[in-house]
Design a protein around this motif. Sequence first.
Motif, short mmCIF file in Angstrom:
data_model
loop_
_atom_site.label_atom_id
_atom_site.label_comp_id
_atom_site.label_asym_id
_atom_site.label_seq_id
_atom_site.Cartn_x
_atom_site.Cartn_y
_atom_site.Cartn_z
N PRO A 373 0.83 -1.21 0.00
CA PRO A 373 0.00 0.00 0.00
C PRO A 373 0.86 1.27 0.00
CG PRO A 373 -0.77 -1.58 1.64
CD PRO A 373 0.54 -2.08 1.15
N GLU A 374 2.05 1.18 0.61
CA GLU A 374 2.95 2.34 0.62
C GLU A 374 3.38 2.72 -0.79
OE1 GLU A 374 3.37 0.41 4.70
OE2 GLU A 374 3.14 -0.26 2.63
N ASP A 375 3.66 1.71 -1.62
CA ASP A 375 4.01 1.98 -3.03
C ASP A 375 2.87 2.73 -3.72
OD1 ASP A 375 6.51 0.96 -3.07
OD2 ASP A 375 6.03 -0.87 -4.17
N GLU A 376 1.62 2.28 -3.48
CA GLU A 376 0.47 2.92 -4.11
C GLU A 376 0.32 4.37 -3.63
OE1 GLU A 376 -3.19 1.42 -5.05
OE2 GLU A 376 -2.69 -0.71 -4.88
N ALA A 377 0.53 4.59 -2.34
CA ALA A 377 0.38 5.94 -1.80
C ALA A 377 1.43 6.88 -2.38
CB ALA A 377 0.49 5.90 -0.27
N LYS A 378 2.65 6.39 -2.49
CA LYS A 378 3.73 7.20 -3.07
C LYS A 378 3.42 7.53 -4.53
CE LYS A 378 8.77 7.04 -3.81
NZ LYS A 378 8.76 7.13 -5.28
N ASP A 379 2.95 6.52 -5.27
CA ASP A 379 2.61 6.74 -6.68
C ASP A 379 1.44 7.70 -6.81
OD1 ASP A 379 2.75 5.98 -9.58
OD2 ASP A 379 0.74 5.22 -9.13
N PRO A 533 -0.78 -2.59 -14.58
CA PRO A 533 -0.92 -2.64 -16.04
C PRO A 533 -1.58 -3.91 -16.55
CG PRO A 533 1.24 -1.79 -15.45
CD PRO A 533 0.61 -2.25 -14.18
N MET A 534 -1.37 -5.05 -15.89
CA MET A 534 -1.97 -6.29 -16.38
C MET A 534 -3.49 -6.22 -16.35
SD MET A 534 -1.32 -10.25 -15.24
CE MET A 534 -0.54 -10.97 -16.68
N ILE A 535 -4.05 -5.37 -15.48
CA ILE A 535 -5.51 -5.19 -15.43
C ILE A 535 -5.95 -4.08 -16.37
CG2 ILE A 535 -7.42 -4.44 -13.95
CD1 ILE A 535 -6.09 -5.95 -11.64
N ILE A 536 -5.27 -2.95 -16.32
CA ILE A 536 -5.70 -1.78 -17.08
C ILE A 536 -5.32 -1.88 -18.56
CG2 ILE A 536 -5.26 0.70 -17.40
CD1 ILE A 536 -5.48 1.08 -14.45
N ASN A 537 -4.13 -2.39 -18.83
CA ASN A 537 -3.63 -2.41 -20.21
C ASN A 537 -3.66 -3.82 -20.82
OD1 ASN A 537 -3.00 0.32 -19.78
ND2 ASN A 537 -0.98 -0.21 -18.99
N LEU A 603 2.00 2.85 -10.91
CA LEU A 603 0.83 2.16 -11.46
C LEU A 603 0.29 2.88 -12.69
CD1 LEU A 603 -1.00 1.32 -8.11
CD2 LEU A 603 0.57 -0.10 -9.42
N SER A 604 -0.66 2.25 -13.34
CA SER A 604 -1.39 2.87 -14.45
C SER A 604 -2.67 3.49 -13.88
CB SER A 604 -1.75 1.82 -15.51
OG SER A 604 -0.59 1.24 -16.06
N THR A 613 -14.64 3.01 -18.74
CA THR A 613 -13.34 3.49 -18.27
C THR A 613 -12.52 4.02 -19.43
OG1 THR A 613 -12.37 1.29 -18.50
CG2 THR A 613 -13.26 1.87 -16.35
N GLN A 614 -11.62 4.94 -19.11
CA GLN A 614 -10.75 5.54 -20.13
C GLN A 614 -9.39 5.79 -19.52
OE1 GLN A 614 -12.32 8.84 -22.58
NE2 GLN A 614 -10.58 10.03 -21.90
N THR A 615 -8.35 5.44 -20.26
CA THR A 615 -6.99 5.64 -19.76
C THR A 615 -6.68 7.11 -19.63
OG1 THR A 615 -6.26 3.59 -20.78
CG2 THR A 615 -4.55 5.18 -20.20
N THR A 616 -6.07 7.48 -18.50
CA THR A 616 -5.60 8.85 -18.32
C THR A 616 -4.08 8.83 -18.38
OG1 THR A 616 -5.56 8.62 -15.91
CG2 THR A 616 -7.60 9.40 -16.91
N THR A 617 -3.45 9.71 -17.66
CA THR A 617 -1.98 9.72 -17.65
C THR A 617 -1.48 8.53 -16.87
OG1 THR A 617 -2.02 11.12 -15.70
CG2 THR A 617 -1.83 12.21 -17.84
N THR A 618 -0.27 8.12 -17.18
CA THR A 618 0.36 7.01 -16.48
C THR A 618 1.48 7.55 -15.62
OG1 THR A 618 -0.13 5.50 -18.28
CG2 THR A 618 1.58 4.83 -16.75
N SER A 619 1.51 7.14 -14.36
CA SER A 619 2.56 7.61 -13.46
C SER A 619 3.88 7.11 -13.95
CB SER A 619 2.31 7.10 -12.04
OG SER A 619 1.24 7.76 -11.46
N GLU A 620 4.87 7.97 -13.83
CA GLU A 620 6.24 7.60 -14.21
C GLU A 620 7.06 7.39 -12.96
OE1 GLU A 620 7.26 6.96 -17.16
OE2 GLU A 620 5.46 7.56 -18.19
#
Length: 620
Positions: A373-379, A533-537, A603-604, A613-620
Amino acid sequence: MNLKRSFYAMLILTLFTLLAGCPANKPQVMTDYDQNKNSSYYLSQADKSSGYAKTNWQLMAIQALVKENQIAKADGLLSQISSHLDAKQQQERTLLLGEIAVKSGKSFDFNQFSTQGLTQAQLYRYYTIKLSSDEKNKEINAQAHDYTELEKYAPENQKKQILNNTWNFFSKLNVNQINSIVVNEDDSTLQGWINLSYAYTNNSKAPTTQEGDTPEVIAEKAQKQKQALKQAVADWLTQYPDHPAKNILPILTGEQTLAAADTNAKKVALLLPLNGSSRIFGDTIKQGYSDAIKFFPQEPQQNVVLLDTTSAPMDTLIQQAKEQNVELIVGPLLKDEVVKIKQLAPSIPVLALNKVDNNTTSTNKMCFFALSPEDEAKDAADHIYAQSKVKPLLLVPQNDLGKRVAQTFAKQWSQLSANNSQAYVQYFGNKSTLSANMNQNSGISLSGSPILINDATTQPVVPLEQSVSFDAIYIYSSYDELTLIKPMLDMGAAKSGTNLSQIMIYTSSKSHVANASNDFNYDMNKTEYADIPMIINRTDNMQEMIPSNIQKDYSLLRLYAMGIDAWRLANRFNQLDSYQPNFLDGMTGKLSTSNQCEVTRALSWQQYIHGSTQTTTTSE
C-alpha cells in the motif's frame, strides 16, 4: 672521561627518541584503511599499539564502526581519542564527527571544517555528509552543488549510483526550485544538469487525452511524446558532449532497460506458503512464476526448486536450498518470514516478496519486491502532484494501514512540493460505522488534519471554513467502503455548499474489483483510479494466457502478475544494485529500484467516464 661518555650517551638517546617519534615514520590514517576489514580487526590492532599508531588504528576502527551502523559504539570510542592530534588526525576526527551526526540525526557545524588537504576519499565522505545535512534542511541550491562535487570524487564503483541519484534529485525539481539554484559562470556541469532537467520536464509529460480518443489515437500521442523527448535529449547532448550525465541518457529516454542475464538456466528456490490460510496467495504467485515464460519466451528459463514455507523452519529451508546448489532464493512472502530470513542472512542472495523496516542491514545481498500500500500511496502523490494539485485531502481507514498510507503519501508530497503545500487526512471507521452514518444523513465533510510526518499525533481538525480549500481527494478504501464514502462526500458537499465536481477524486486499486456494478461505475463518474498494467492495459492475447479462475478476481490477478514480475526480476537480480528509475515495464507497474535494493512500482491510471473506463496519464 666518564663524564664525556655520559654526555654522548645522553645525546644519542635523545636523538633516538626524536627519530622514533618523527612524524615521517608515522603510519598515515587513510593510507592504511582497508574497507574490506571490519571494526574488530582495527580494534585488535589498536589494542596492540600505543601512542600515535594507536590513535590511527582507533580512528580507522571508528570509521569501520560507522559503516557497520554501530553508531553508539563509534561515538563512545571517538570520545576516548587522545586530544593530542596532528592536522591529518584532526581532519579525520572531524569527518567522523560529521558521519556520526548524520547517522544519529543530529546537526553538524560545517564552519568548523576545511576541505584543504583532504584526500579524494575524504572529500567524497565530506560531500556525502554535507549532502545528508542539506537534504534534511531542504537546501535545494546546496544539494545541487553537493551532487556535482560528489561525482568528482566518487570511486569508480560508486559513480553509476551517484549519477542515478543526481538525476533522481534534478528530475523531481519544479521550475521555482530549479530557478533557485545559483550557478557559477564556469560550472558547466551544474548548468548541464539544470538544462537536462528542463529538457526532460518539458518533453516527458504524458500526452493529454480527450473523451472519445481511441486506443490507437492514445498510442499515437504517446509515440509522438516519446520521440519529442528523444530529440530534446539529443539536442542537449550536442551542447554538453562530455557531461557525466551522458552515461544515463538511454535510461531517461526509455531506450535502455535492464536486460535479462545472458546465462544458462539459473537455479532458483521459490519459497511460498503452499498450505494453510495463506495457500491461495502462494499458489497464485507460483502459477504466475510458472507461466511467466509464456508471456516472455525470449527470456532464459529457470530451474525452479519449490519449497513450502509452512512445511519447515526457515533455517531448514535455507539448508535445503544450499544442498540443492540454488543460486537465488525468491521469497518468502509473509512479513514475519521475511524478517526471519533477513536475520539469518543466508549466503545465497534473496529476492524477498515483501518489505520490512530498513533499520538493520543484511550482510548478504537481499532485495525486496512487494505489492505494498505504501508503493500505491507514493505513486498517488506523484500522480496527483503531476496534475498540478496543491491541496490534497486523504480519506483512509482508522487503523495502522491507514496511518501508514497517510504517512507515505505526506512524505512523498513534502518532497515534491518542498513544503509549499501540505497534505491533510481524515480517518473513517469500518463499513458498519460508515453505513450507520449514511443512514443518519451525516455525510462526510471536506475537512482534515495536517499530516505530521513521522509523528503519530495530529493537529486538531481544520474545517473547510477555516481557509483550507482542497482541490484533490485521495481515497484508500475497499470497494464496499467506497460505495458508501462517495455518496456521503456528495451529501457533505451539498450541506456545505461546495461544488464537489471541481475537486478531483482519486482512488486506489483496493476499491477496483472485477465485478463492480454498473451503478457504481456511474456513481464514480470522472473519478480516477490506479491499478496494475496487467488489469488496465490487458490485451486479448494476454487475456487468453491468464487462467480463467484468476481473471475473475482482481486480487488474485495482482498476485499472479507479481509472480510474473518476480520471475523477470530473478533473471536480472545481479543488476539490482542502485537507484534505477523505470528500468522495467512490469505486469504490476513500471518498476524502479532504490539504493536499498527495494523494487518500487508506478501504477497505471484510468478514469470512470459515464459508466465505462478511459486511460488517463500514467505515473512515471
